[in-house]
Design a protein around this motif. Structure first.
Motif, short mmCIF file in Angstrom:
data_model
loop_
_atom_site.label_atom_id
_atom_site.label_comp_id
_atom_site.label_asym_id
_atom_site.label_seq_id
_atom_site.Cartn_x
_atom_site.Cartn_y
_atom_site.Cartn_z
N VAL A 133 0.83 -1.20 0.00
CA VAL A 133 0.00 0.00 0.00
C VAL A 133 0.86 1.26 0.00
N THR A 134 1.90 1.27 0.84
CA THR A 134 2.71 2.47 1.03
C THR A 134 3.41 2.91 -0.24
N ARG A 135 3.74 1.97 -1.11
CA ARG A 135 4.47 2.37 -2.31
C ARG A 135 3.63 3.28 -3.22
N PHE A 136 2.31 3.28 -3.04
CA PHE A 136 1.46 4.19 -3.80
C PHE A 136 1.43 5.59 -3.19
N PHE A 137 2.04 5.74 -2.00
CA PHE A 137 2.04 7.04 -1.32
C PHE A 137 3.45 7.47 -0.94
N ASN A 138 4.46 6.93 -1.63
CA ASN A 138 5.84 7.28 -1.27
C ASN A 138 6.18 8.69 -1.77
N ALA A 139 7.39 9.16 -1.41
CA ALA A 139 7.76 10.54 -1.69
C ALA A 139 7.76 10.84 -3.18
N ARG A 140 8.22 9.89 -3.98
CA ARG A 140 8.27 10.12 -5.43
C ARG A 140 6.87 10.31 -6.01
N ARG A 141 5.94 9.44 -5.58
CA ARG A 141 4.58 9.53 -6.11
C ARG A 141 3.87 10.79 -5.61
N VAL A 142 4.13 11.17 -4.36
CA VAL A 142 3.51 12.38 -3.83
C VAL A 142 4.01 13.61 -4.58
N GLU A 143 5.31 13.66 -4.83
CA GLU A 143 5.87 14.79 -5.59
C GLU A 143 5.26 14.85 -6.99
N ALA A 144 5.12 13.69 -7.62
CA ALA A 144 4.53 13.65 -8.95
C ALA A 144 3.06 14.01 -8.94
N ALA A 145 2.42 13.87 -7.77
CA ALA A 145 0.98 14.16 -7.68
C ALA A 145 0.68 15.64 -7.55
N VAL A 146 1.67 16.47 -7.23
CA VAL A 146 1.42 17.89 -6.99
C VAL A 146 0.72 18.56 -8.18
N PRO A 147 1.17 18.35 -9.42
CA PRO A 147 0.44 18.97 -10.55
C PRO A 147 -1.00 18.50 -10.66
N VAL A 148 -1.25 17.25 -10.31
CA VAL A 148 -2.63 16.73 -10.34
C VAL A 148 -3.48 17.45 -9.30
N ILE A 149 -2.93 17.58 -8.08
CA ILE A 149 -3.66 18.27 -7.02
C ILE A 149 -3.93 19.72 -7.42
N SER A 392 2.18 11.75 4.06
CA SER A 392 2.83 12.72 3.18
C SER A 392 1.85 13.28 2.15
N LEU A 393 1.00 12.42 1.60
CA LEU A 393 0.03 12.89 0.62
C LEU A 393 -0.99 13.82 1.27
N ALA A 394 -1.45 13.48 2.46
CA ALA A 394 -2.43 14.33 3.15
C ALA A 394 -1.84 15.71 3.43
N ARG A 395 -0.60 15.74 3.93
CA ARG A 395 0.06 17.02 4.18
C ARG A 395 0.15 17.85 2.90
N THR A 396 0.57 17.19 1.83
CA THR A 396 0.77 17.89 0.57
C THR A 396 -0.54 18.42 0.01
N GLU A 397 -1.58 17.59 0.03
CA GLU A 397 -2.88 18.03 -0.48
C GLU A 397 -3.39 19.24 0.30
N ALA A 398 -3.28 19.19 1.62
CA ALA A 398 -3.79 20.28 2.44
C ALA A 398 -3.02 21.57 2.18
N ALA A 399 -1.69 21.48 2.04
CA ALA A 399 -0.88 22.68 1.77
C ALA A 399 -1.19 23.26 0.39
N VAL A 400 -1.30 22.39 -0.61
CA VAL A 400 -1.64 22.85 -1.96
C VAL A 400 -3.02 23.50 -1.96
N ALA A 401 -3.98 22.88 -1.27
CA ALA A 401 -5.34 23.42 -1.21
C ALA A 401 -5.37 24.79 -0.57
N LEU A 402 -4.64 24.97 0.54
CA LEU A 402 -4.61 26.26 1.22
C LEU A 402 -3.97 27.32 0.34
#
Length: 444
Positions: A133-149, A392-402
């Motif tokens: 499960v965690t490999r879908f939420f690792n640092a590389r994937r979270v960083e790549a998700a920023v443009p999507v968010i 890490s994903l939750a933190r990133t989503e919340a910061a991007v949203a704010l």
């Protein structure tokens, strides 16, 4: 598959509106801890006086209403989380309110059963499943998700802006915070063929059924929605055409320590937990982050332009007002905890929210101080083997949203209603259910 209307699943009853004779917060010795009601309006709206009092007067306290031992000091909570052999996660997803026979029958007809998977798994299958499960939420994937968010946030905020331009008002919970994490998660995990509103309804119903205090009639409504959710997950996991690189595909092909494939029921249980935690709790975090930022004098819209401020604000909200306010454990044997003898088989409720305001750990804990040096010591995501894999994903989503909301809506103000803000008040989840904003009219 049929879906119920959004109106049918609007939070009610135990969700921040429950009447209680024990609603008033403690004010002195005349208000004993026996008056504490974890679902009462007084506790839901302002839990801090109760949490402070528990921590100072009864750090390990048995709540007669729920039968749970409330653990409120930081060090005691941290000890419980770091000793999984003595404090088991087996009760983490049990229904807080016993379900009636009619609701159980409706769940049974759908084959509903949540076996040990992630948060409630103490077996030797947990480490490997957690890694999958965690490999879908690792640092590389979270960083790549920023443009999507950012893309989805910008789209949703465009709708909010249009509503503000026409009516002068909007609700950032309904139109933004509640939807953003679900759409992000569906894209990241490769979930197709389902609209986000349906998954949000199913997730909200699951939280209320298992962590709320629903009436018998409400249990039936919620059970129908949870049964639909479980049926959809079962079909999804059983679909052999699911891409191997998708989240569900990876679980369906996961190998256990003995070399055998993960059984479908456990895969469904893992999906159930991740799909709920991956979007509902993140939406609750974003709602709280926005509400607190708009209410804080002089803060809005600084996160749009001040580097790092959005991340610092999110971290302070996680410390002081996390969406997951508590979590459960059960003692494997008799233990002494906080100087109190606790029997074997006792259910514990770890007061994560209160731990973030423990003055023995955090300086001036009642104040929001973005950038405080000790903030990362908080336990909002847990600690140890069951620490939240999506932190890490939750933190990133919340910061991007704010940051995105402050940039797109720099002039909005929090609308002040006479009535208290409706608040999600489940046993382990708390957040504003409205973030009403107004766009001040320019003088003509």
């Amino acid at each position: 598959m049929t879906t119920a209307s959004r109106a049918a699943t609007a939070p009610r009853g135990t969700v921040g509106t429950c009447p209680s004779a024990h609603a008033a917060p403690p004010s002195g010795p005349e208000d004993p801890l026996e008056l504490l009601d974890l679902f009462g309006e007084g506790f839901v709206q302002d839990p801090y006086p109760w949490l402070d009092r528990l921590r100072s007067e009864a750090p390990v306290y048995r709540d007669a209403a729920t039968g749970l031992w409330l653990v409120s000091r930081y060090e005691d909570i941290r000890r419980v989380l770091l000793e999984p052999a003595a404090f088991l996660p087996d009760n983490a997803q049990h229904a807080v309110t016993p379900l009636g026979v009619p609701a159980l029958r409706r769940l049974a007809r759908a084959g509903f059963r949540l076996g040990p998977a992630l948060a409630n798994n103490a077996t030797d299958t947990h480490p490997g499943l957690r890694r999958a499960v965690t490999r879908f939420f690792n640092a590389r994937r979270v960083e790549a998700a920023v443009p999507v968010i950012e893309r989805i946030a910008d789209e949703l905020l465009g709708t909010v802006r249009a509503e503000l331009d026409v009516t002068g008002t909007s609700d950032l919970f309904r139109a933004f915070a509640h939807t953003l994490p679900c759409r992000v998660m569906m894209e990241l995990l490769g979930v197709q063929g389902l609209d986000a509103d349906t998954l949000v309804r199913w997730s909200d119903a699951s939280l209320e059924l298992f962590w709320g205090r629903p009436s018998a009639d409400r249990q039936l409504e919620l059970a129908d929605l949870v049964a639909e959710f479980h049926t959809w997950l079962t079909e999804l996991v059983g679909d052999g055409s699911t891409p191997a690189d998708s989240f569900v595909g990876a679980l369906a092909r996961h190998r256990l320590p003995d070399g055998g494939l993960l059984d479908p029921r456990t895969a469904v249980s893992a999906c159930f937990f991740v799909f709920v935690a991956g979007q509902s709790t993140t939406g609750q975090l974003i709602s709280t982050v926005l509400h607190r930022a708009l209410a804080e004098p002089g803060l809005w819209p600084r996160p749009a332009g001040q580097a790092g401020l959005a991340e610092e604000w999110v971290e302070e909200v996680l410390r002081r007002e996390p969406p997951v306010t508590s979590w459960r454990r059960v003692t494997a044997r008799p233990v002494e905890l906080g100087g109190v003898a606790v029997p074997a088989g006792a259910g514990l409720l770890l007061m994560l929210m209160g731990s973030g305001s423990d003055p023995d750990v955090f300086t001036d804990p009642g104040r929001m101080i973005p950038g405080r040096a000790d903030v990362r010591h908080h336990l909002a995501f847990g600690v140890g083997r069951h620490r939240c894999p999506g932190a890490s994903l939750a933190r990133t989503e919340a910061a991007v949203a704010l940051r995105a909301a402050a940039r797109r809506l720099p002039s909005v103000r929090l609308a002040h209603d006479a009535a208290p803000t409706p608040t999600l008040g489940l046993l382990s989840f708390r957040a504003p259910l409205r973030v009403p904003v107004v766009l001040p009219r320019r003088p003509s």
